[in-house]
Design an enzyme around this catalytic site. Sequence first.
Site, mmCIF file in Angstrom:
data_model
loop_
_atom_site.group_PDB
_atom_site.id
_atom_site.type_symbol
_atom_site.label_atom_id
_atom_site.label_comp_id
_atom_site.label_asym_id
_atom_site.label_seq_id
_atom_site.Cartn_x
_atom_site.Cartn_y
_atom_site.Cartn_z
ATOM 1 N N ARG A 138 -15.104 12.818 6.300
ATOM 2 C CA ARG A 138 -13.828 13.423 6.703
ATOM 3 C C ARG A 138 -13.349 14.397 5.637
ATOM 4 N NH1 ARG A 138 -10.062 8.714 7.179
ATOM 5 N NH2 ARG A 138 -8.482 10.272 7.684
ATOM 6 N N ASP A 166 -15.779 2.629 6.155
ATOM 7 C CA ASP A 166 -14.729 3.544 5.722
ATOM 8 C C ASP A 166 -15.202 4.464 4.606
ATOM 9 O OD1 ASP A 166 -11.957 4.559 5.514
ATOM 10 O OD2 ASP A 166 -12.090 3.663 3.530
ATOM 11 N N HIS A 214 0.857 -1.187 0.000
ATOM 12 C CA HIS A 214 0.000 0.000 0.000
ATOM 13 C C HIS A 214 0.887 1.230 0.000
ATOM 14 C CE1 HIS A 214 -3.359 2.673 0.731
ATOM 15 N NE2 HIS A 214 -2.579 3.305 1.580
ATOM 16 N N LYS A 248 -9.229 -1.561 5.215
ATOM 17 C CA LYS A 248 -9.341 -2.110 3.861
ATOM 18 C C LYS A 248 -8.282 -3.161 3.593
ATOM 19 C CE LYS A 248 -9.397 2.098 2.443
ATOM 20 N NZ LYS A 248 -9.417 3.413 1.771
ATOM 21 N N SER A 282 -8.557 3.948 8.326
ATOM 22 C CA SER A 282 -9.067 3.911 6.955
ATOM 23 C C SER A 282 -8.252 2.952 6.093
ATOM 24 C CB SER A 282 -9.022 5.335 6.371
ATOM 25 O OG SER A 282 -9.407 5.321 5.028
#
Lengths: 438, 438
Positions: free
Chosen positions: A168, A161, A82, A187, A183
């Site tokens: 947000r 999320d 990620h 995931k 967040s």
Amino acid sequence: MRPQDIICIKRDGGELLPEQIKLFIDGVCDSSWADYQISALLMAMFTRGLNEQEEEALVREMLHSGKIFDFSKITVPKADKHSTGGVGDKTSLIIAPLVASCGVAVPMISGRGLGHTGGTLDKLESIPGYNVKLSKEDFHSVVDKCGFAMAGQTADIAPADRKLYALRDATATIPYIPLIVASIMSKKLAEGLDALILDVKTGSGAFMKSFDDAVALAEALVATGKRFEVQTQAVISDMSQPLGKYVGNALEVYECIKILRNEIEVAARPAWELSLELSARMLLLTGKSDDFESAKQICTSRVESGEALERLRLNVQCQGGDPSICDDPERLFSKEIVELPIRAETPGFLNSVDTQVLGNAVSSIGGGRIKADDGVDHAVGFSSELKIGDAVKAGDTIGVLYCRNADDAANAASKIREAYVLSESVVTPPHLIRRIIG
Amino acid sequence: MRPQDIICIKRDGGELLPEQIKLFIDGVCDSSWADYQISALLMAMFTRGLNEQEEEALVREMLHSGKIFDFSKITVPKADKHSTGGVGDKTSLIIAPLVASCGVAVPMISGRGLGHTGGTLDKLESIPGYNVKLSKEDFHSVVDKCGFAMAGQTADIAPADRKLYALRDATATIPYIPLIVASIMSKKLAEGLDALILDVKTGSGAFMKSFDDAVALAEALVATGKRFEVQTQAVISDMSQPLGKYVGNALEVYECIKILRNEIEVAARPAWELSLELSARMLLLTGKSDDFESAKQICTSRVESGEALERLRLNVQCQGGDPSICDDPERLFSKEIVELPIRAETPGFLNSVDTQVLGNAVSSIGGGRIKADDGVDHAVGFSSELKIGDAVKAGDTIGVLYCRNADDAANAASKIREAYVLSESVVTPPHLIRRIIG
């Protein structure tokens, strides 16, 4: 307990118990909390803070708000990467087929670009026919066949999320580490991984501009991954200039295919170096390799042998795209595009790039999104010829804007020119890999 | 400037400029700010704080979000009283006719009860036919004719406050002094007053339970009034037990008429004393009197002469009610009501009353509202016979519940019994007037 009673605790700086955080996330999912109550609690969390226990409970409840992939039938290790996002950050398209070719399954759920940053799904859609909207079943089956799949978040992965992120975004509660961690990790943990490598960017094009903030985020992400029993490590990497050569969807896919073809231009080398670093660490984290140097050698050999490229070809085929793009990547350059070179006006050394301004300039000509529901022009973009520390003469090319017509792109070109700051004295280039966390 | 940019400033503890607060209140009124953005900013204001300049700008913008009464044709001074709310707090019904009979116009915009506290509008509606829903024109004309009018807030008075208050109620952002000040003063300043007396309650039945909080609120309210060029003073008054004798709508109207008839029972004396204090201060603030003792004498004489009662009679007539209630207030006691005495189980001295619990118990039998859209039973209530410091024998009456039937009221009775705490040793009664601010 009513929403306002839970809000009240955090408003006054108290600690929320796991069952109170569960009530909150349940309320987000079943809409028994109004949006204005959710946003009030998010702001209270932002300003009063969340401790480790609260952060863990938040990740857990957000994760369990949706479905978790079950890859128990896949016997090889599962790993993913990620990135916190940047400009020209294209490593996913290199890492996924490369690591898959080393015998690690990569179930990669990706996102779209917004603002100055690009998104993997947009890049993939530059490939004619490529489908990023896979059902859970199709996603499983593509991972089975190719060793990796790349698709968007389905409605049943961490649904809390999606709602929280939208609120947000509208209420200035994005940049708070525990909320960012919840967040991202809700995931990523839904992918059912054994290992996760995090590429946390720092510098002018990064979400976390300061090095210290990037380190703090990386440490929080790694701690959360480990707490959920996923082998997790983070690389703090430089985003003080675009990564590699190209910025823009089809252009970045071209760069990746060229790298997987082992035809690596000098300007593209950082994209390859970072992909290699992250891929090798995925092999280490999954136990596919014992030491970093041999992990890098395995990865390099998979590119040299063409095995990594063959994985990409197989995946493009599985996901409905035209696999011949792997043989003839030049087709990704559109004939309708005009090239507008941007030249240095004075001599000197490239001192800094305002990479966020550069990313926004590319978005402004259609290469990215200003608003979440904008479309994307896959063909436009920018090639970054000059790197920090390079010497330049007046009239030398800083980069080239790939645009629909030069007049429309003049404004973007002038912003890019301002984003490149020269110095009269010699400049030391930044290190690409700044720190390893975990 | 987008809402999130303004939210971001306060989120990080910065100061909002007057024009940014104007954008916020404009956005509240024209709905260009979403409710979730409003509540995020309210929470940021709560947790990060507002300074005096920000508070003043907030009051100003909320005031100017609606219309301001123009009483320029009325040549006498205009004054009003505002109370922060309590249990048995009935002074408005005494003060308005009394002060009007002294030659001061009282344009009194009032509210309804919620939770443990009662509301003037609910009390007035105990009078058969009395109409509290006056148009702006009717309100003007009633003030002209009787010297005072009592009505609910119309849609065009401080509309921003209505929306903000509802959101604050749902998001736990009520108890923050600058937001309370803005809410109260934006409505009171819309009355176009020369003078304003504030009755800030402290004790177990008050909104601000602690004395220090009450003082802080009073000081902030007085400072704001003065800043807007209204002669403003605050009285910190005791709310550690019900004010006067009765709690409940028709019962409190009965008590007020008896006071205006100069037939004042011992248990009702505190209600008269506080009304006298506040009324006399309104005469001082408007320049109708030069010293406090003579102001009190004027007020007392207006009750003794029956002039204050005649003002009430005139007003009841003007606002559609049955004025004969002034001659025969006993009619306010419903024949369908059962009286349930609550008796002391042990001897001692009354040490304390959990007045909020008592108020909630009266609400629970229909005397008040649990939710904002509940109806109210005007006939039910409680008479508070015992006062803090009183000696009591086992079996003595603490108070009497006026209820629809004794079975339904048993739960309320047991809560009230628990709310009254006796002590074995002598207890000093609290002072009714705790401090004068301003």
